[in-house]
Design a protein around this motif. Sequence first.
Motif, PDB file in Angstrom:
ATOM      1  N   PRO A  28       3.113  -4.457   2.688  1.00  0.00           N
ATOM      2  CA  PRO A  28       3.217  -3.353   3.421  1.00  0.00           C
ATOM      3  C   PRO A  28       2.691  -1.713   2.803  1.00  0.00           C
ATOM      4  CG  PRO A  28       5.495  -4.027   2.464  1.00  0.00           C
ATOM      5  CD  PRO A  28       4.195  -5.118   2.553  1.00  0.00           C
ATOM      6  N   ALA A  29       2.624  -1.951   1.427  1.00  0.00           N
ATOM      7  CA  ALA A  29       1.992  -0.818   0.935  1.00  0.00           C
ATOM      8  C   ALA A  29       0.670  -0.751   0.917  1.00  0.00           C
ATOM      9  CB  ALA A  29       2.371  -0.686  -0.617  1.00  0.00           C
ATOM     10  N   VAL A  30      -0.067  -1.920   0.799  1.00  0.00           N
ATOM     11  CA  VAL A  30      -1.430  -1.810   1.055  1.00  0.00           C
ATOM     12  C   VAL A  30      -1.906  -1.543   2.480  1.00  0.00           C
ATOM     13  CG1 VAL A  30      -3.490  -3.431   1.077  1.00  0.00           C
ATOM     14  CG2 VAL A  30      -1.801  -3.530  -0.835  1.00  0.00           C
ATOM     15  N   ILE A  31      -1.093  -1.905   3.462  1.00  0.00           N
ATOM     16  CA  ILE A  31      -1.363  -1.896   4.865  1.00  0.00           C
ATOM     17  C   ILE A  31      -1.302  -0.194   5.191  1.00  0.00           C
ATOM     18  CG2 ILE A  31      -0.631  -2.112   7.287  1.00  0.00           C
ATOM     19  CD1 ILE A  31       0.318  -5.023   6.572  1.00  0.00           C
ATOM     20  N   ALA A  32      -0.183   0.458   4.653  1.00  0.00           N
ATOM     21  CA  ALA A  32       0.015   1.642   4.796  1.00  0.00           C
ATOM     22  C   ALA A  32      -1.105   2.531   4.382  1.00  0.00           C
ATOM     23  CB  ALA A  32       1.237   2.094   4.181  1.00  0.00           C
ATOM     24  N   VAL A  33      -1.609   2.048   3.111  1.00  0.00           N
ATOM     25  CA  VAL A  33      -2.716   2.933   2.791  1.00  0.00           C
ATOM     26  C   VAL A  33      -3.977   2.516   3.088  1.00  0.00           C
ATOM     27  CG1 VAL A  33      -4.287   2.942   0.308  1.00  0.00           C
ATOM     28  CG2 VAL A  33      -1.741   2.928   0.065  1.00  0.00           C
ATOM     29  N   VAL A  34      -4.407   1.592   3.676  1.00  0.00           N
ATOM     30  CA  VAL A  34      -5.347   1.244   4.506  1.00  0.00           C
ATOM     31  C   VAL A  34      -5.619   1.829   5.663  1.00  0.00           C
ATOM     32  CG1 VAL A  34      -7.092  -0.541   5.422  1.00  0.00           C
ATOM     33  CG2 VAL A  34      -6.066  -0.941   3.194  1.00  0.00           C
ATOM     34  N   LEU A  35      -4.528   1.751   6.696  1.00  0.00           N
ATOM     35  CA  LEU A  35      -4.179   2.484   7.791  1.00  0.00           C
ATOM     36  C   LEU A  35      -4.471   3.910   7.680  1.00  0.00           C
ATOM     37  CD1 LEU A  35      -1.681   0.182   9.725  1.00  0.00           C
ATOM     38  CD2 LEU A  35      -4.189   0.334   9.948  1.00  0.00           C
ATOM     39  N   THR A  36      -3.687   4.575   6.678  1.00  0.00           N
ATOM     40  CA  THR A  36      -3.592   6.047   6.530  1.00  0.00           C
ATOM     41  C   THR A  36      -5.245   6.459   6.199  1.00  0.00           C
ATOM     42  OG1 THR A  36      -1.420   5.865   5.680  1.00  0.00           O
ATOM     43  CG2 THR A  36      -2.704   7.811   5.185  1.00  0.00           C
ATOM     44  N   LEU A  37      -5.930   5.858   5.228  1.00  0.00           N
ATOM     45  CA  LEU A  37      -7.127   6.249   4.963  1.00  0.00           C
ATOM     46  C   LEU A  37      -8.224   6.091   6.104  1.00  0.00           C
ATOM     47  CD1 LEU A  37      -7.686   4.464   1.401  1.00  0.00           C
ATOM     48  CD2 LEU A  37      -7.300   7.043   2.104  1.00  0.00           C
ATOM     49  N   PHE A  38      -8.025   4.814   6.837  1.00  0.00           N
ATOM     50  CA  PHE A  38      -8.918   4.790   8.166  1.00  0.00           C
ATOM     51  C   PHE A  38      -8.624   6.004   9.185  1.00  0.00           C
ATOM     52  CE2 PHE A  38      -9.782   3.239  12.380  1.00  0.00           C
ATOM     53  CZ  PHE A  38     -11.030   3.086  12.187  1.00  0.00           C
TER      54      PHE A  38
END
Length: 260
Positions: A28-38
């Motif tokens: 969930p942390a990686v998903i949050a970072v990737v989606l936020t950056l996108f």
Amino acid sequence: MAAQLQSAELASARTRPQERRDLWWVEPAVIAVVLTLFVIYSFVAGIANANYFSEPYLSPLYSPCLAVNCVHPTLPLIGPYWNLSPAILIVGIPVAFRVTCYYYRRSYYRAFFWSPPACTIPDVRARYAGETKFPFVLQNLHRYFLYLATIVLAFLWWDTILAFNFGGRFGIGLGSLIMLSNVVLITGYTLSCHSVRYLVGGYLDSFHGRSLRYRLWAFANTMNARHARWAWSSLIVVAVTDGYIRLLAMGVLSDPRLVF
């Protein structure tokens, strides 16, 4: 009595210490970072209203270009009164398609709402209302966003075809290949959608006498099994494609190409 017992068991499950000792929070942390950056990148690129076209490449974030103020108009339906970024006119369609996607729902519900963050980890919300309240009830419009996103996808394929046309001559540039990769991945993501599987035959009780529908349904099942891969790879390559075209338009990069 049964309802009270169920409520008590649910309350107990929420307060009971979780027993997982693995790194369950990484996903969930990686998903949050990737989606936020996108989201940040696409927002900044979308409102920039500049450097989105480098002959013959058009950024997928600006396609189709519907305003006459476009550097490279695709279908100039909006008059000169529109002086904002043309990306604003169409960005809502692919965003809505992805936001309402069944896989992305699972991902960002876990990453941002912790609902639940992982298997056997308690949901942080005290109550669960599903998707029956605003704005989550809008998730039910996913199939209609699929129809609109398919139209946008057709324009992306047209842009990709034009990306191999260099002044009337066929050629292959690095940008051509990047755009081709982008549209193939988006097509894979679209065709692997759960709604597509349903539309081509998932709602049928029997495939007897419907061999074509069965083949389409079987193909959709094969694609759907890799839906997560299509979802993430297509998301990342959209940003890569826009970034590459943007750097070309800014003169930072030079596009290597072979023209016949």
